[in-house]
Design an enzyme around this catalytic site. Structure first.
Site, mmCIF file in Angstrom:
data_model
loop_
_atom_site.group_PDB
_atom_site.id
_atom_site.type_symbol
_atom_site.label_atom_id
_atom_site.label_comp_id
_atom_site.label_asym_id
_atom_site.label_seq_id
_atom_site.Cartn_x
_atom_site.Cartn_y
_atom_site.Cartn_z
ATOM 1 N N SER A 244 -3.401 -3.483 -0.972
ATOM 2 C CA SER A 244 -2.282 -4.168 -0.315
ATOM 3 C C SER A 244 -2.735 -5.530 0.188
ATOM 4 O O SER A 244 -3.726 -5.634 0.906
ATOM 5 C CB SER A 244 -1.790 -3.311 0.850
ATOM 6 O OG SER A 244 -0.771 -3.994 1.548
ATOM 7 N N ALA A 245 -2.004 -6.583 -0.178
ATOM 8 C CA ALA A 245 -2.460 -7.959 0.068
ATOM 9 C C ALA A 245 -2.615 -8.304 1.550
ATOM 10 O O ALA A 245 -3.515 -9.045 1.922
ATOM 11 C CB ALA A 245 -1.493 -8.949 -0.590
ATOM 12 N N HIS A 246 -1.743 -7.761 2.406
ATOM 13 C CA HIS A 246 -1.774 -8.239 3.804
ATOM 14 C C HIS A 246 -2.956 -7.711 4.602
ATOM 15 O O HIS A 246 -3.152 -8.104 5.754
ATOM 16 C CB HIS A 246 -0.452 -7.927 4.522
ATOM 17 C CG HIS A 246 -0.254 -6.504 4.933
ATOM 18 N ND1 HIS A 246 -0.438 -6.085 6.236
ATOM 19 C CD2 HIS A 246 0.125 -5.410 4.250
ATOM 20 C CE1 HIS A 246 -0.164 -4.784 6.321
ATOM 21 N NE2 HIS A 246 0.179 -4.355 5.136
ATOM 22 N N THR B 17 12.734 -7.036 -9.674
ATOM 23 C CA THR B 17 12.239 -8.396 -9.933
ATOM 24 C C THR B 17 10.907 -8.618 -9.228
ATOM 25 O O THR B 17 10.749 -8.256 -8.064
ATOM 26 C CB THR B 17 13.285 -9.423 -9.445
ATOM 27 O OG1 THR B 17 14.499 -9.174 -10.159
ATOM 28 C CG2 THR B 17 12.822 -10.851 -9.694
ATOM 29 N N GLN C 131 -7.897 -0.318 2.884
ATOM 30 C CA GLN C 131 -8.787 -0.919 3.895
ATOM 31 C C GLN C 131 -10.041 -1.520 3.281
ATOM 32 O O GLN C 131 -10.728 -2.300 3.928
ATOM 33 C CB GLN C 131 -9.193 0.135 4.940
ATOM 34 C CG GLN C 131 -8.088 0.496 5.924
ATOM 35 C CD GLN C 131 -7.726 -0.628 6.877
ATOM 36 O OE1 GLN C 131 -8.561 -1.455 7.244
ATOM 37 N NE2 GLN C 131 -6.464 -0.676 7.286
ATOM 38 N N GLY D 150 0.813 -1.219 0.000
ATOM 39 C CA GLY D 150 0.000 0.000 0.000
ATOM 40 C C GLY D 150 0.844 1.265 0.000
ATOM 41 O O GLY D 150 0.547 2.229 -0.715
ATOM 42 N N CYS E 164 0.600 2.895 13.024
ATOM 43 C CA CYS E 164 1.748 3.736 12.685
ATOM 44 C C CYS E 164 1.974 4.814 13.726
ATOM 45 O O CYS E 164 3.085 5.267 13.925
ATOM 46 C CB CYS E 164 1.538 4.373 11.328
ATOM 47 S SG CYS E 164 0.798 3.262 10.167
ATOM 48 N N ASN F 129 -8.714 3.899 7.964
ATOM 49 C CA ASN F 129 -8.151 2.780 8.711
ATOM 50 C C ASN F 129 -8.322 2.920 10.220
ATOM 51 O O ASN F 129 -8.190 1.941 10.939
ATOM 52 C CB ASN F 129 -6.662 2.614 8.376
ATOM 53 C CG ASN F 129 -5.898 3.912 8.425
ATOM 54 O OD1 ASN F 129 -6.247 4.882 7.743
ATOM 55 N ND2 ASN F 129 -4.864 3.954 9.232
HETATM 56 C C1 LIG Z 1 -2.093 -0.332 5.817
HETATM 57 C C2 LIG Z 1 -2.448 0.878 5.020
HETATM 58 C C3 LIG Z 1 -1.536 1.438 4.109
HETATM 59 C C4 LIG Z 1 -0.133 0.922 3.949
HETATM 60 O O1 LIG Z 1 -0.106 -0.331 3.336
HETATM 61 P P1 LIG Z 1 1.218 -1.267 3.477
HETATM 62 O O2 LIG Z 1 0.962 -2.386 2.547
HETATM 63 O O3 LIG Z 1 1.250 -1.704 4.907
HETATM 64 O O4 LIG Z 1 2.388 -0.433 3.098
HETATM 65 C C5 LIG Z 1 -1.953 2.519 3.357
HETATM 66 N N1 LIG Z 1 -3.197 3.033 3.490
HETATM 67 C C6 LIG Z 1 -4.105 2.516 4.353
HETATM 68 C C7 LIG Z 1 -5.460 3.124 4.432
HETATM 69 C C8 LIG Z 1 -3.761 1.439 5.148
HETATM 70 O O5 LIG Z 1 -4.647 0.941 6.010
#
Ligand SMILES: *Cc1c(COP(=O)(O)O)cnc(C)c1O
Length: 388
Positions: A200-202, A238, A180, A72, A327, A152
């Site tokens: 963002s995958a996680h 890569t 989110q 993200g 954060c 978030n």
């Molecule tokens: C977690 C988050 C990010 C950052 O994503 P990462 O993959 O952890 O770098 C950015 N924006 C929002 C709204 C998020 O919740």
């Protein structure tokens, strides 16, 4: 020690077993570099392109509009910096909101030192950006607007369709941080007036360190990472092919289970919100109620005590939560989001975010409803601010 309870899914999620199973053979058996011309490379390249198609389909995009990144943060950086540098001849004004993730806000601060002019739109007491305010703020030199889909910290779902429509009418590009919301809320980029979108995958049960940026056909970006010719020269490096394959599987599963999962999770959310507000005197909910709130987000402020104190006591009982955002915890500044919705520093400090996931149960919610009011009462008994 009883079973642990994880209520910090907005910070990150575990990798689902179906996703892990999909990924495993690609560490050892299928390891070629997808840019290589030999069969090892071509084999992996085929899977990377299949993943691109899957992700595009989940988002209503075209495969060539999906760019793979490291997550993200990188997607947000590439969207803002990449667009700003490629389009600065048209103007240098960028509009965002005061409740964005730091990946957006800190990038905007850096751009402002480089001569870009940034306007931060205010939000109302529930965290909503007002489309009328956006309309008034767009100038002839405005090139880009960046507003998050869902917040978030307090779960507010922004009216991105309306905001995007305004941008489109005024010929301004629109970026959405959907980190989110991806997998959680329906996203159809065929119809949404959105030009750039970060995921963002996680955050949806995929692996960490991999994400994507949707770049609508015709939008020009300047790369921020230089090196090889990957991702059509837009993002050198890569490919994290194992991560990309995991992300596609995770998003596919999340989208297919979305409606059912949201129904369950939002029931638990409301049970937790109602229970906390009822059992803890002088507590308040931050963010809206109902379907304009992320189905998994609970954020409450509890007067006269510190969020950090509650976190530590919950952690001792095996319950994982967050104060503000992951954060900002660790620093003493109160959350910029809570200040932006009008909370005082003192009340913002006493805030707790509990973000639910698909494995949480009613029994876990009831456990929190049993222990948290006691923790609060104990902390208040020691607080010089509280005259209970
Ligand atoms: C977690 C988050 C990010 C950052 O994503 P990462 O993959 O952890 O770098 C950015 N924006 C929002 C709204 C998020 O919740």
């Amino acid at each position: 020690m009883t079973e642990k309870i994880y209520l910090d899914h907005a910070a990150t999620t575990y990798v689902r077993k179906e996703v892990l199973a999909e990924m495993l053979p690609f560490f050892t058996e299928h390891f070629g570099n997808p840019m290589s011309v030999h069969s090892f490379g071509r084999e992996v390249a085929k899977h990377v392109e299949n993943s691109r198609e899957t992700i595009a389909e989940c988002l209503g995009a075209k495969p060539k509009e999906i760019m793979f990144t490291s997550g993200g943060t990188e997607s947000d950086n590439l969207a803002l910096r990449g667009f700003a540098y490629a389009n600065s001849k048209k103007g240098k004004h960028i509009i965002t909101s005061s409740i964005e993730h730091h990946a957006i806000l800190h990038t905007c601060e850096a751009l402002s030192k480089e001569g870009f002019d940034i306007t931060y739109l205010p939000v109302d007491s529930e965290g909503f950006v007002d489309p009328k305010e956006l309309e008034k703020t767009i100038r002839p030199d405005t090139i880009l607007v960046s507003i998050m889909h869902a917040n978030n910290e307090i779960g507010t779902i922004e009216p991105i369709e309306e905001l995007g429509e305004i941008c489109r009418q005024r010929g301004v590009a629109f970026h959405v941080d959907a980190v989110q919301s991806a997998g959680v809320l329906p996203l159809n980029l065929k119809e949404l007036p959105v030009d750039l979108l970060s995921i963002s995958a996680h955050k949806f049960y995929g692996p960490k360190g991999v994400g994507a940026l949707f770049v609508r056909n015709g939008i020009r970006l300047k790369p921020i990472l230089l090196g090889g010719g990957q991702e059509r020269n837009l993002r050198a490096g890569t490919h994290n092919h194992v991560g990309i394959i995991g992300m596609a599987k995770a998003l596919e599963l999340a989208v297919s289970e979305q409606q059912e999962a949201n129904l369950c999770i939002s029931k638990l959310r409301d049970r937790l919100i109602d229970g906390l507000l009822e059992k803890i005197p002088e507590s308040r909910l931050n963010g809206p109620r109902g379907n304009k709130r992320l189905p998994n987000n609970v954020n409450v402020s509890i007067k006269y005590i510190e969020g950090e104190g509650m976190l530590l006591h919950l952690d001792m009982l095996g319950i994982a939560a967050s104060s503000g955002s992951a954060c900002t915890s660790g620093s003493l500044d109160p959350s910029h989001v809570l200040l932006a919705i009008g909370l005082t520093h003192e009340i913002a400090h006493g805030s707790l975010r509990l973000s639910l996931g698909k494995e949480n149960t009613e029994a876990e919610i009831d456990k929190v409803l049993e222990v948290l009011p006691k923790i609060v009462a104990n902390l208040r008994a020691m607080s010089p601010l509280y005259q209970g």
